[in-house]
Design an enzyme around this catalytic site. Structure first.
Site, mmCIF file in Angstrom:
data_model
loop_
_atom_site.group_PDB
_atom_site.id
_atom_site.type_symbol
_atom_site.label_atom_id
_atom_site.label_comp_id
_atom_site.label_asym_id
_atom_site.label_seq_id
_atom_site.Cartn_x
_atom_site.Cartn_y
_atom_site.Cartn_z
ATOM 1 N N HIS A 1 0.842 -1.205 0.000
ATOM 2 C CA HIS A 1 0.000 0.000 0.000
ATOM 3 C C HIS A 1 0.876 1.253 0.000
ATOM 4 O O HIS A 1 0.651 2.194 0.759
ATOM 5 C CB HIS A 1 -0.961 0.000 1.195
ATOM 6 C CG HIS A 1 -1.966 -1.114 1.141
ATOM 7 N ND1 HIS A 1 -3.249 -0.948 0.672
ATOM 8 C CD2 HIS A 1 -1.863 -2.427 1.459
ATOM 9 C CE1 HIS A 1 -3.892 -2.101 0.719
ATOM 10 N NE2 HIS A 1 -3.075 -3.020 1.196
ATOM 11 N N TYR A 5 3.941 -4.518 10.387
ATOM 12 C CA TYR A 5 3.859 -3.102 10.017
ATOM 13 C C TYR A 5 4.982 -2.309 10.699
ATOM 14 O O TYR A 5 5.499 -1.357 10.131
ATOM 15 C CB TYR A 5 2.472 -2.523 10.364
ATOM 16 C CG TYR A 5 1.352 -3.094 9.482
ATOM 17 C CD1 TYR A 5 1.541 -4.272 8.775
ATOM 18 C CD2 TYR A 5 0.138 -2.471 9.346
ATOM 19 C CE1 TYR A 5 0.547 -4.818 7.976
ATOM 20 C CE2 TYR A 5 -0.871 -3.001 8.533
ATOM 21 C CZ TYR A 5 -0.658 -4.177 7.856
ATOM 22 O OH TYR A 5 -1.635 -4.715 7.056
HETATM 23 C C1 HEM Z 1 0.391 -11.566 6.422
HETATM 24 C C2 HEM Z 1 -0.519 -10.647 6.097
HETATM 25 C C3 HEM Z 1 -0.187 -9.229 5.732
HETATM 26 C C4 HEM Z 1 1.005 -8.644 5.420
HETATM 27 C C5 HEM Z 1 2.359 -9.295 5.316
HETATM 28 C C6 HEM Z 1 0.761 -7.234 5.192
HETATM 29 C C7 HEM Z 1 1.741 -6.298 4.893
HETATM 30 C C8 HEM Z 1 1.568 -4.945 4.917
HETATM 31 C C9 HEM Z 1 2.610 -3.958 5.015
HETATM 32 C C10 HEM Z 1 4.107 -4.267 5.035
HETATM 33 C C11 HEM Z 1 2.022 -2.733 5.048
HETATM 34 C C12 HEM Z 1 2.705 -1.378 5.187
HETATM 35 C C13 HEM Z 1 2.750 -0.983 6.683
HETATM 36 C C14 HEM Z 1 3.398 0.350 6.942
HETATM 37 O O1 HEM Z 1 4.555 0.546 6.548
HETATM 38 O O2 HEM Z 1 2.750 1.210 7.604
HETATM 39 C C15 HEM Z 1 0.603 -2.941 4.949
HETATM 40 C C16 HEM Z 1 -0.349 -1.957 4.913
HETATM 41 C C17 HEM Z 1 -1.687 -2.206 4.742
HETATM 42 N N1 HEM Z 1 -2.327 -3.429 4.822
HETATM 43 FE FE1 HEM Z 1 -1.468 -5.184 5.119
HETATM 44 N N2 HEM Z 1 -0.570 -6.987 5.335
HETATM 45 C C18 HEM Z 1 -1.191 -8.174 5.653
HETATM 46 C C19 HEM Z 1 -2.537 -8.375 5.864
HETATM 47 C C20 HEM Z 1 -3.499 -7.441 5.577
HETATM 48 C C21 HEM Z 1 -4.912 -7.681 5.634
HETATM 49 C C22 HEM Z 1 -5.587 -9.006 6.022
HETATM 50 C C23 HEM Z 1 -5.510 -6.521 5.280
HETATM 51 C C24 HEM Z 1 -6.986 -6.348 5.203
HETATM 52 C C25 HEM Z 1 -7.646 -5.390 5.782
HETATM 53 C C26 HEM Z 1 -4.472 -5.527 5.008
HETATM 54 C C27 HEM Z 1 -4.655 -4.207 4.629
HETATM 55 C C28 HEM Z 1 -3.662 -3.243 4.585
HETATM 56 C C29 HEM Z 1 -3.908 -1.829 4.323
HETATM 57 C C30 HEM Z 1 -5.241 -1.183 3.961
HETATM 58 C C31 HEM Z 1 -2.668 -1.191 4.439
HETATM 59 C C32 HEM Z 1 -2.394 0.298 4.267
HETATM 60 C C33 HEM Z 1 -2.535 0.984 5.624
HETATM 61 C C34 HEM Z 1 -2.179 2.459 5.495
HETATM 62 O O3 HEM Z 1 -2.860 3.148 4.707
HETATM 63 O O4 HEM Z 1 -1.236 2.887 6.180
HETATM 64 N N3 HEM Z 1 -3.272 -6.129 5.212
HETATM 65 N N4 HEM Z 1 0.335 -4.305 4.892
#
Ligand code: HEM
Length: 307
Positions: free
Chosen positions: A32, A296
């Protein structure tokens, strides 16, 4: 090994494997990566109050900050991609603390555990390296984990939305609501767009940042927060599996997203953490949910140090 150490090790392994698949984009979130941040107000309608003591779900409106995003790790990914979109919300509570609610435009996740997710990314990498469109490694991953089939089909067939404001979003995991008597109920959340759901019929001529530009012209946009209540036997530990569609749902409030946040850089540098919760809301036993905070934090650490 302590469970905290194990969690930290798998979180680093996961972020390493995402970087290995998607490359590293210095200073950006490892998923994202590109998003835009907005000011919003959430107004609860009181329907949640019998089921949870969470302060932002009682009666008073609460200020919120929203980040819409493209799921890719590449901050230059185009807005007409057939990609999952993110809708992350930080509710600013009266006592000066925040609680987060993080959703995406699909209903299920592609792995039931963090370990499965590592396997999934490895399979995707093997198929990408082999440039094999028949994706044999992903197929064998699905063979070993059949519940992920619907999530992969949904991700593969996802449409391009007309707007961030015309898409439905889900928090995917189950959470537990605790009421004033201490009783606990499993719930799943969704944002329903009040403008209706609409897919773009022709996005070929879009600029790469079309959805951000479109929203600038469209604001304000609003969504209803819909909560689905689980029944005994509905899994809370496995986000590859949706609950039956006939489960009771209750609309508990409405968010109005009013304008672009003036301080984009400040908000881009924050983390939206699905386990930043308040009294009245608890995490379920979903191991992916449990791992996300540390994952995160690893991503935050790397992007903050311009890696
Ligand atoms: C093993 C599972 C997952 C991994 C490895 C993962 C990985 C990541 C990472 C690395 C980030 C960036 C975090 C940051 O630097 O602030 C992120 C952001 C995000 N993830 Fe995940 N995620 C996972 C599961 C999910 C799930 C299940 C959702 C469903 C809701 C999701 C929705 C999001 C969203 C919407 C963002 C953006 C948040 C923002 O706007 O700061 N993720 N994810």
């Amino acid at each position: 090994m302590s469970s905290e150490l194990a969690k930290s090790q798998i979180s680093s392994t996961i972020v390493d494997s995402i970087e290995n698949l998607k490359g590293t984009h210095q200073g950006f979130r490892r998923a994202h990566a590109r998003g835009f941040v907005y000011e919003a107000v959430f107004t609860p309608n009181g329907a949640a109050a019998p089921f949870t003591t969470a302060p932002h779900l009682q009666g008073e409106p609460v200020r919120a900050t929203v980040r819409f995003s493209h799921t890719d790790a590449n901050p230059h990914a185009a807005d007409n991609d057939h990609a999952v979109r993110g809708f992350a919300t930080k509710f600013h509570l009266a006592d000066g603390t925040n609680t987060d609610l993080v959703m995406v435009s699909v209903e299920r996740f592609v792995a039931a555990t963090p370990e499965d997710f590592v396997e999934f990314i490895k399979a995707a990498k093997a198929d990408t390296d082999a440039q094999d469109p028949s994706v044999p490694h992903i197929k064998s991953f699905v063979g070993a984990h059949p519940t992920v089939g619907p999530a992969l089909v949904a991700a593969k067939t996802i449409t391009v939305p007309v707007s961030y404001g015309t898409t439905q979003y889900w928090a995917i995991h189950a959470f537990l609501w605790r009421d004033a008597s201490g009783a606990v109920r499993p719930v799943r959340y969704s944002w329903i767009p009040e403008a209706g759901i609409a897919d773009a019929s022709d996005s070929a001529s879009w600029t790469p940042h079309h959805l951000t530009e479109e929203l600038r012209d469209r604001l304000p946009v609003s969504f209803v927060l819909r909560v689905q209540f689980g029944e005994p036997g509905d899994p809370t530990h496995d986000s590859t599996v949706a609950w039956p569609a006939d489960r009771r749902t209750v609309d508990v409030g409405r968010i109005e997203i009013t304008k672009e946040a003036p301080d984009q850089e400040h908000w881009q540098a924050q983390v939206f953490d699905p386990t930043a919760l308040v009294d009245g809301i608890e995490p379920s036993d979903d191991p992916v949910l449990a791992a996300r905070s540390t994952i995160y934090a690893v991503s935050f650490d790397r992007r903050s140090h311009q890696r």
